[in-house]
Write a protein that holds these residues in place. Sequence first.
Motif, PDB file in Angstrom:
ATOM      1  N   VAL A   1       0.625  -1.086   0.068  1.00 49.24           N
ATOM      2  CA  VAL A   1      -0.055  -0.030  -0.081  1.00 49.24           C
ATOM      3  C   VAL A   1       1.056   1.231   0.010  1.00 49.24           C
ATOM      4  N   VAL A   2       0.730   2.038  -1.011  1.00 51.53           N
ATOM      5  CA  VAL A   2       1.532   3.144  -0.983  1.00 51.53           C
ATOM      6  C   VAL A   2       0.905   4.629  -0.906  1.00 51.53           C
ATOM      7  N   GLY A   3      -0.561   4.537  -0.643  1.00 54.90           N
ATOM      8  CA  GLY A   3      -1.028   5.572  -0.408  1.00 54.90           C
ATOM      9  C   GLY A   3      -2.759   5.459  -0.113  1.00 54.90           C
ATOM     10  N   THR A   4      -3.513   6.395   0.121  1.00 50.42           N
ATOM     11  CA  THR A   4      -4.922   6.553   0.091  1.00 50.42           C
ATOM     12  C   THR A   4      -5.570   7.418  -0.597  1.00 50.42           C
ATOM     13  N   ALA A   5      -6.529   6.955  -1.680  1.00 50.35           N
ATOM     14  CA  ALA A   5      -7.285   7.669  -2.574  1.00 50.35           C
ATOM     15  C   ALA A   5      -8.234   8.366  -1.382  1.00 50.35           C
ATOM     16  N   ARG A   6      -8.410   9.639  -1.152  1.00 53.71           N
ATOM     17  CA  ARG A   6      -9.386  10.168  -0.167  1.00 53.71           C
ATOM     18  C   ARG A   6     -10.799  10.292  -0.723  1.00 53.71           C
ATOM     19  N   ALA A   7     -10.782  11.112  -2.052  1.00 50.55           N
ATOM     20  CA  ALA A   7     -12.061  11.467  -2.684  1.00 50.55           C
ATOM     21  C   ALA A   7     -11.704  11.667  -4.253  1.00 50.55           C
ATOM     22  N   PRO A   8     -13.036  11.250  -5.028  1.00 49.52           N
ATOM     23  CA  PRO A   8     -12.685  11.604  -6.361  1.00 49.52           C
ATOM     24  C   PRO A   8     -12.566  13.168  -6.817  1.00 49.52           C
ATOM     25  N   ILE A   9     -12.030  13.336  -7.781  1.00 48.79           N
ATOM     26  CA  ILE A   9     -11.941  14.767  -8.460  1.00 48.79           C
ATOM     27  C   ILE A   9     -12.773  14.572  -9.618  1.00 48.79           C
ATOM     28  N   ILE A  10     -14.248  15.403  -9.637  1.00 47.03           N
ATOM     29  CA  ILE A  10     -15.178  15.180 -10.814  1.00 47.03           C
ATOM     30  C   ILE A  10     -15.029  16.535 -11.535  1.00 47.03           C
ATOM     31  N   ASN A  11     -15.046  16.590 -12.781  1.00 48.17           N
ATOM     32  CA  ASN A  11     -15.075  17.507 -13.747  1.00 48.17           C
ATOM     33  C   ASN A  11     -16.573  17.714 -14.013  1.00 48.17           C
ATOM     34  N   PRO A  12     -17.161  18.858 -13.412  1.00 42.75           N
ATOM     35  CA  PRO A  12     -18.581  19.311 -13.628  1.00 42.75           C
ATOM     36  C   PRO A  12     -18.985  19.411 -15.063  1.00 42.75           C
ATOM     37  N   ASN A  13     -18.091  19.721 -16.032  1.00 43.05           N
ATOM     38  CA  ASN A  13     -18.398  19.961 -17.300  1.00 43.05           C
ATOM     39  C   ASN A  13     -18.747  18.852 -17.906  1.00 43.05           C
ATOM     40  N   ASN A  14     -18.417  17.586 -17.668  1.00 39.45           N
ATOM     41  CA  ASN A  14     -18.847  16.315 -18.268  1.00 39.45           C
ATOM     42  C   ASN A  14     -19.023  15.211 -17.260  1.00 39.45           C
ATOM     43  N   LEU A  15     -18.963  15.427 -16.118  1.00 38.49           N
ATOM     44  CA  LEU A  15     -19.253  14.458 -14.899  1.00 38.49           C
ATOM     45  C   LEU A  15     -18.138  13.172 -15.332  1.00 38.49           C
ATOM     46  N   LYS A  16     -16.936  13.627 -15.308  1.00 40.03           N
ATOM     47  CA  LYS A  16     -16.036  12.572 -15.480  1.00 40.03           C
ATOM     48  C   LYS A  16     -15.205  12.570 -14.153  1.00 40.03           C
ATOM     49  N   ILE A  17     -14.852  11.386 -13.840  1.00 35.84           N
ATOM     50  CA  ILE A  17     -13.819  11.109 -12.515  1.00 35.84           C
ATOM     51  C   ILE A  17     -12.677  11.361 -13.123  1.00 35.84           C
ATOM     52  N   GLU A  18     -11.917  12.252 -12.898  1.00 39.82           N
ATOM     53  CA  GLU A  18     -10.320  12.573 -13.471  1.00 39.82           C
ATOM     54  C   GLU A  18      -9.246  12.027 -12.639  1.00 39.82           C
ATOM     55  N   GLY A  19      -9.661  11.796 -11.464  1.00 39.22           N
ATOM     56  CA  GLY A  19      -8.650  11.316 -10.506  1.00 39.22           C
ATOM     57  C   GLY A  19      -9.259  11.376  -9.045  1.00 39.22           C
ATOM     58  N   TRP A  20      -8.078  11.295  -8.043  1.00 37.60           N
ATOM     59  CA  TRP A  20      -8.515  11.281  -6.650  1.00 37.60           C
ATOM     60  C   TRP A  20      -7.516  12.391  -5.824  1.00 37.60           C
ATOM     61  N   TYR A  21      -8.046  12.929  -5.052  1.00 41.92           N
ATOM     62  CA  TYR A  21      -7.115  13.455  -3.976  1.00 41.92           C
ATOM     63  C   TYR A  21      -6.330  12.411  -3.300  1.00 41.92           C
TER      64      TYR A  21
END
Length: 192
Positions: free
Chosen positions: A40-60
């Motif tokens: 385990v190298v980290g934790t993905a806390r929450a998604p980064i969502i682009n509101p223009n197309n509702l695509k999940i572009e990554g995670w904090y």
Amino acid sequence: MSSLNLMMVGGLVSLYNEVMLFLSQLLFRREILSLRNGQVVGTARAPIINPNNLKIEGWYAVDRFSGEELVLPESQVREFSQLGLAVNDHTAMTPAEDLVRMQKTLKINFQLLKKNVVTESRQVLGKVSDFSFDKDSMMIQKLYVTPRGIKGFAASDKVIGRSQILNITDRQITVRDTLDKVGAGIPARASI
């Protein structure tokens, strides 16, 4: 089985695969696993969502070794499962300022959950309580809206397909008035 039955079964299997959706809880507080060393190298806390197309572009994300707040771009995820997000190694997580293409989305800091939902005729439907997404495209496909107030205890959630969404702002999401048509056709399946 006749060839017609086989075609129908094959068509249903491919249709099922096309509409398999996952609920948002798979996007929050997920372990990031290195394929290189199996740790385990980290934790993905929450998604980064682009509101223009509702695509999940990554995670904090949080680096397990340094404790540094970083970003895990969706393009760096090799496998997405119940166990977590698999990446090549810990270098998949990047400082936010290094991700030039994601700067606009990062600055918006869009939060989908608890966003108000209204119809184009200004009828308040409630707030987004959950959403489902397609893990292949990472596009949000359906919003689950819980009515507000006392009426909310007796009413069930409304399911809104992405084609019903007209406008997304920082304050609210506006959807078509014709919500009775949402979900028409073959129901999508969502899993955890």
